[in-house]
Design an enzyme around this catalytic site. Structure first.
Site, short mmCIF file in Angstrom:
data_model
loop_
_atom_site.label_atom_id
_atom_site.label_comp_id
_atom_site.label_asym_id
_atom_site.label_seq_id
_atom_site.Cartn_x
_atom_site.Cartn_y
_atom_site.Cartn_z
N TYR A 164 0.82 -1.22 0.00
CA TYR A 164 0.00 0.00 0.00
C TYR A 164 0.85 1.27 0.00
O TYR A 164 0.71 2.13 -0.86
CB TYR A 164 -0.95 -0.02 1.21
N GLU A 171 2.30 6.27 -7.17
CA GLU A 171 1.27 7.15 -7.73
C GLU A 171 1.65 8.61 -7.56
O GLU A 171 1.54 9.41 -8.51
CB GLU A 171 -0.08 6.87 -7.06
#
Lengths: 242, 335
Positions: A164, A171
């Site tokens: 995660y 990103e």
């Protein structure tokens, strides 16, 4: 919302039957859906590995898998529908935020801003997404078939601890890399004067998106941590509709 | 005849001389009230010698004395821990309780009066819009500071917007009769963000030096103004009609009907015509300014008002058996 209360054992039995057939249909659809998505992301994983092994570089990798990625990631929108109609017991908002952030990355960053497609950060989040999705969808599949191997359960509720944050880094770095190109091209932006009397600057929108990771990411991460504690260690955590 | 001692719950030991006992009991039939925490079921308060005709409002005041941090407005008193709140007007002896009544308490959180919220949330847009209209420094490029727009529709829009919020403020002070006194404190932040945020967003573009006036020019503006004024009068008429349904200080609910004022004839078709007219006003303003943020605001407002109208319509239907069937919540025949 006020619901009318009507008694009638005949109606109750009819409703129970309706519920049973609905849940059999729902289970069948969900099983098919999760198998299909597992397969899709496996295909992506294999295609990515093949490309890298054959070409020895990550440049051009995104272009080669772009269509498959767009298809399977966009199709995940139906999961919001699953929550909305109630066949999956998760909050529509949590699922919605997660799917939308993926859709946003795929369609509004990597698809439309060509110049960043060969960034390393893209490969980073693609690898993370692939590993996460394969684990997640196979977990759901095995769950629905009532044959869940412990290692899948372990993977689903432990790998995210590393994946995660790595995904978020990938990103954010990608969006950051895209900023100068957005500024220069003025993509998705609208300036005054125009007949709608509105303006929109995609550049500042992206900055706001990046900043929104700060409150959103910890919430989603701790949501997963709570799930982990409940599933792996059987802790009873009072949670309503998430 | 036996002497009878009546305990403070009206519980009498059995004895003969029944008639005298009943007379005494009727005179001294006080209630005991115990208030438990709705979640933990802890005993929070015990009130004895409560009059049978005491109202929930009075009980709340008594409870407030023992727990000064919970003023009556933030108390929710219920018969069942998960049930509906009792109303302040409910009388103790008419409730389905024994002589020892058990109530459950829920803290509604810090409360703020409806009037305060309305005044704050409406003053913001009024002031903010004017700041943009007069092009206060730091909003637009410094060469435009304190300049005025060259488009007359911008002046008209400012008048309409200011009129609308001034009307709302005056209605809050002099017209509306609120059924609830207070709402949760956090609402003021939510509501003000909504109203002030949208007002600033709209005002920025309408009063911008690069503003583009409506495509169809004077025709469009004139039609928009007529629509806007018509709906403002309509909205005001409905507010007056609703106010007249309710005598001062009361919280009764009655079915609204058309009055002599033609603007109220819409009651024939719609349950909440105040929202219908409000939508109309903002459609007029959107048309007048031809500004996308205004259209957005109109849309969001419409969605919210539809939710409210549907809720109100449903509670009308529940409360009144003879509710006119032709009526729709907000849009005649449609919604």
């Amino acid at each position: 919302m006020a619901s009318s209360e009507e008694d009638g054992t005949v109606e109750e039995k009819e409703n129970n039957n309706k519920r049973r057939t609905k849940s059999a249909l729902a289970t069948a659809w969900l099983t098919f859906y999760n198998i299909a998505m597992t397969a899709g992301w496996l295909v992506l994983a294999i295609a990515m590995m093949r490309f890298y092994i054959q070409k020895g570089t990550h440049k051009g990798l995104y272009r080669s898998i772009a269509r498959t990625l767009k298809f399977f990631q966009t199709f995940a929108l139906v999961e919001v529908g699953h929550c909305a109609i109630g066949i999956i017991r998760t909050s529509v908002i949590v699922t919605g935020v997660q799917v939308c952030s993926r859709i946003f990355m795929v369609w509004f960053i990597t698809n439309s801003i060509r110049q960043i497609q060969n960034e390393e950060s893209v490969i980073l989040f693609l690898v993370v997404w692939t590993m996460t999705e394969i684990t997640r969808y196979s977990y759901y599949t095995f769950n629905l078939l009532h044959h869940l191997p412990y290692f899948i359960k372990w993977a689903r509720y432990n790998l995210f601890i590393v994946l995660y944050p790595l995904g978020v880094i990938g990103e954010l770095m990608t969006i950051y890399a895209a900023l100068p190109f957005v500024r220069r091209s003025g993509i998705y932006s609208m300036r005054l004067p125009n007949k709608y009397n509105v303006s929109f600057d995609y550049y500042y929108c992206l900055i706001i998106v990046m900043l929104s990771y700060i409150p959103l990411f910890p919430q989603l991460f701790f949501h997963m941590l709570r799930q982990r504690r409940r599933v792996l260690h059987g802790e009873v955590i009072v949670e309503k509709d998430d | 005849m036996l002497h009878v001692t009546s305990f403070s719950g009206g519980r009498l030991c059995h004895s003969s001389g029944i008639l005298r006992k009943e007379v005494l009991a009727a005179k001294m039939k006080h209630y005991e009230v115990e208030i438990l925490d709705g979640k933990t079921k802890d005993k929070l308060c015990f009130l004895d010698k409560v009059e049978p005709n005491a109202t929930i409002g009075e009980i709340k005041s008594m409870f407030h004395k023992s727990h000064p941090q919970w003023y009556p407005a933030r108390q929710s008193i219920r018969l069942d821990a998960k049930g509906k709140s009792l109303k302040d007007e409910d009388v103790l002896q008419h409730l389905p309780v024994g002589t020892t009544a058990t109530f459950y308490f829920r803290d509604l959180g810090a409360q703020i009066s409806w009037v305060t919220v309305f005044l704050t949330e409406y003053t913001g847009p009024l002031v903010l819009y004017l700041m943009f209209y007069f092009r206060v420094p730091l909003i637009y490029a410094s060469k435009y500071d304190f300049s005025t727009s060259k488009h007359w529709v911008v002046h008209l829009a400012c008048m309409c917007h200011s009129f609308h919020f001034l009307k709302r403020l005056l209605e809050t002070l002099f017209v509306h009769r609120f059924s609830h006194g207070t709402m949760p404190l956090r609402n003021i932040f939510k509501n003000c963000t909504y109203y002030w945020g949208f007002a600033a967003w709209m005002a920025y573009y309408i009063n911008h030096p690069l503003y583009t006036p409506p495509i169809y020019g004077e025709q469009q503006i004139r039609l928009a103004l007529i629509l806007f004024l018509f709906c403002q009068i309509g909205n005001f008429s409905i507010h007056i009609a609703l106010r007249n349904l309710r005598p001062p200080g009361s919280k009764t609910r009655k079915i609204p009907y058309p009055t002599k004022n033609p603007f109220t004839w819409i009651f024939v078709l719609v349950s909440c015509p105040n929202y219908t007219y409000e939508l109309g006003s903002w459609l007029g303003f959107t048309l007048m300014t031809q500004c996308l943020p205004v259209a957005f605001f109109t849309l969001v407002g419409f969605i919210q008002m539809t939710v409210w109208a549907k809720g109100k319509h449903r509670s009308y239907l529940k409360e009144f058996r003879d509710y006119p069937p032709l009526r729709s919540p907000i849009l005649p025949f449609i919604l």
